[in-house]
Design a protein around this motif. Structure first.
Motif, mmCIF file in Angstrom:
data_model
loop_
_atom_site.group_PDB
_atom_site.id
_atom_site.type_symbol
_atom_site.label_atom_id
_atom_site.label_comp_id
_atom_site.label_asym_id
_atom_site.label_seq_id
_atom_site.Cartn_x
_atom_site.Cartn_y
_atom_site.Cartn_z
ATOM 1 N N UNK A 1 33.221 62.963 70.682
ATOM 2 C CA UNK A 1 32.327 63.604 70.615
ATOM 3 C C UNK A 1 31.758 64.117 69.445
ATOM 4 N N UNK A 2 32.684 64.524 68.498
ATOM 5 C CA UNK A 2 31.984 65.119 67.181
ATOM 6 C C UNK A 2 31.530 63.770 66.378
ATOM 7 N N UNK A 3 31.861 62.763 66.429
ATOM 8 C CA UNK A 3 31.872 61.578 65.775
ATOM 9 C C UNK A 3 30.335 61.215 66.172
ATOM 10 N N UNK A 4 29.863 61.335 67.347
ATOM 11 C CA UNK A 4 28.443 60.918 67.883
ATOM 12 C C UNK A 4 27.416 62.369 67.798
ATOM 13 N N UNK A 5 28.233 63.376 67.172
ATOM 14 C CA UNK A 5 26.887 64.730 66.960
ATOM 15 C C UNK A 5 26.832 65.386 68.215
ATOM 16 N N UNK B 1 31.260 56.298 75.172
ATOM 17 C CA UNK B 1 30.121 56.203 74.864
ATOM 18 C C UNK B 1 30.330 55.524 73.325
ATOM 19 N N UNK B 2 29.223 54.777 73.396
ATOM 20 C CA UNK B 2 29.162 54.270 71.923
ATOM 21 C C UNK B 2 28.013 55.052 71.015
ATOM 22 N N UNK B 3 27.453 55.780 71.493
ATOM 23 C CA UNK B 3 26.448 56.918 70.700
ATOM 24 C C UNK B 3 25.949 57.999 71.604
ATOM 25 N N UNK B 4 25.341 58.975 71.111
ATOM 26 C CA UNK B 4 24.734 60.081 71.850
ATOM 27 C C UNK B 4 23.495 59.590 72.405
ATOM 28 N N UNK B 5 23.098 58.434 72.411
ATOM 29 C CA UNK B 5 21.985 57.918 73.129
ATOM 30 C C UNK B 5 22.485 57.432 74.524
ATOM 31 N N UNK B 6 21.816 58.184 75.713
ATOM 32 C CA UNK B 6 22.222 57.917 77.153
ATOM 33 C C UNK B 6 22.028 56.484 77.574
#
Length: 536
Positions: free
Chosen positions: A272-276, A399-404
């Motif tokens: 989670x931290x890695x993706x902000x 997840x691969x990013x914070x983009x849903x």
């Protein structure tokens, strides 16, 4: 801010059941949110139409896994339903409850109360079992059809071969004696697909206290302290926030439910931290414990007509369509997986360890992966396929990013254990045993390479690594259990350490069941509704 008693995220196999059960009393308002479209496509309603929905961009998420070391670095295709009804609207319709030991294993793994006795009683409450002669047993919402009077005549060779191989036969793999060669029961009603949407959600939507919204994407779940209270979503009108007065129920499936938890701040803290993403709770098991069935088909040219002869030529398609239009019967009203069963590869095993499929059709000449069963090979052909029933390898979905909207990382970690590799060999040898019987030998003109009958154990495993694929049964990524250190939700499907939020779908399975997973997913949702209403 609009408010509902219950907000269900996902109108799939589980969400549809929940919507009907939670709204039945009329006391509770229920909102169902679905990212996909309505299930009005004729390819959804037509049973054999799943050959068209397999890659349909408007009905299917069309996921792909990461390169999988266990499969020689191959990426695998993962279809999931992007439509009301979820994967029950695009699957191959086969209804397999699972074996008693599957659910007793759930209870032993910490899912207290979720044993076979509970599962059996729930199935009986859900099902209307329709026999081949039209007799009905039970009065549940879902129709489970015996189509043994409609299957292709070539299937008789499979039953004869299984008997010659010393294997059992059973009238119903969902009955008291589930092991053995059988005609698969399918979820159809009057010749039409009877998905979770048709069986449960459609009746629920006639009630004033149920609302369905399609084409909306849930970005994350909102919390007040340690209680889930609202959802943030996007639709045609833009961003929106909706409030749940009682509970939010996450039923987005084994791929998306863990992703939504992670996007909401619940998951492995480093990820989670890695993706902000702000960490609300460090829960490493969110996205973990991924299990799936891997399967492989062996293709043969046949010495007598098969379904290829009926569906390949234009006139054959026309005849099948006319018959279906007039009678709602025939090949268009069926699954391609007509026969098969659950078997023990060795008689000393305590329970079946393999599921076999016998399909009276082949589609080897279509481009790799398209699975166009509506346009089969231009010669008589059939398939013998199998899947080891209880794999022990575990993977992850994250997840691969914070983009849903970003595609997930799917890492199946296939064939990572010696047990799984041994099960692959055992299943291949069992299929070879059937193929070498006099009954099947007489049906086989020649094999489409590789010829299973020429493969030893090592060659079976090598071929499996090279050609196998998902059977589209992902489970386990929000595992149920009593211990928060080893699971994501408790036996009442509440998120450990939080209020107002449950997960109800295939992601909660502690262990994968021995057959197709749509039935146990709907069973779990049916019982979950009882637990939710008890709390209310």
């Amino acid at each position: 801010m609009a408010s509902y008693d219950y907000i269900i995220i996902g109108a799939g196999s589980a969400g549809c059941v929940l919507a009907e059960r939670l709204s039945a009393s009329g006391r509770h308002s229920v909102l169902v949110l679905e990212a996909g479209s309505h299930d009005r496509s004729p390819w959804v309603r037509l049973p054999l139409g799943y050959g068209k929905t397999f890659f349909h961009p408007k009905l299917n998420w069309r996921y792909h896994s990461e390169a999988d070391p266990g499969l020689g670095g191959r990426s695998d295709y993962w279809p999931r339903g992007k439509v009301v009804g979820g994967s029950s609207s695009i699957n191959a319709l086969v209804w397999v409850r699972g074996l008693p030991n599957d659910f007793d294993d759930w209870a032993e793994a910490g899912a207290t109360g979720w044993d076979w006795e509970l599962a059996r009683k729930t199935y009986e409450a859900m099902e209307t079992r329709v026999h081949a002669d039209g007799r009905r047993e039970g009065s549940g919402a879902l129709h489970v059809q015996d189509v043994s009077d409609q299957i292709h005549p070539v299937n008789r060779h499979f039953f004869a071969g299984a008997a010659e191989a010393g294997l059992l036969r059973t009238d119903d793999c969902n009955g008291a004696k589930p092991e053995g060669a059988t005609t698969y029961r399918i979820t159809t009603r009057n010749g039409l697909r009877h998905s979770a949407a048709r069986a449960y959600l459609a009746p629920a939507l006639k009630r004033p206290n149920v609302t369905l919204r399609t084409g909306v994407t849930v970005d994350r779940i909102g919390f007040e302290g340690r209680r889930a209270t609202h959802v943030h979503l996007r639709g045609k009108a833009g961003p929106e926030t909706l409030r749940a007065g009682r509970e939010i129920i996450l039923s987005a499936g084994a791929v998306t439910s863990p992703r939504l938890l992670q996007l909401s701040g619940i998951g492995p803290a480093d990820l989670l931290r890695r993706h902000g993403i702000d960490v609300l709770a460090d829960v490493p098991h969110v996205g973990g414990n991924l299990q799936d069935h891997l399967g492989l088909n062996y293709y043969f040219r046949a010495t007598e007509p098969t379904l290829n002869d009926a569906l390949r030529p234009a006139w054959g398609k026309a005849m099948a369509a006319i018959r279906y239009a007039l009678t709602r019967r025939g090949p268009l009203a069926l699954s391609v997986n007509q026969c098969g069963g659950l078997f023990r590869s060795r008689p000393e095993l305590n329970a079946p360890d393999q599921q076999i499929y016998f399909n009276p059709v082949s589609y080897t000449t279509t481009p790799s992966g398209t699975r166009n069963v509506v346009n089969p090979d231009p010669f008589p052909g059939f398939i013998i396929g199998y899947q080891p029933s209880r794999p022990t390898s575990r993977g992850r979905i994250d997840i691969s990013s914070a983009d849903p909207d970003a595609a997930p990382h799917i890492r199946p970690n296939s064939l990572a254990t010696e047990e799984d590799r041994a099960a692959v060999i055992a299943g291949g040898l069992l299929c070879r045993r059937i193929a070498e019987t006099p009954a099947l030998a007489g049906l086989i003109d020649r094999a489409v390479e590789p010829d299973l009958r020429q493969l030893d154990g090592d060659a079976i495993l090598e071929d499996f690594r090279r050609r196998c694929g998902s059977v589209y049964h992902p489970v386990g990524t929000c595992r149920m259990g009593a211990d928060p250190a080893r699971s994501v939700v408790d036996p009442r499907l509440r998120l450990h350490g939080f209020g107002g939020l449950r997960v109800v779908d295939a992601s909660i399975f502690p262990n994968i069941t021995s057959g197709n997973t749509n039935a146990p997913t709907m069973m779990a949702a049916h019982h979950a509704a009882e637990l939710i209403l008890e709390a209310a």
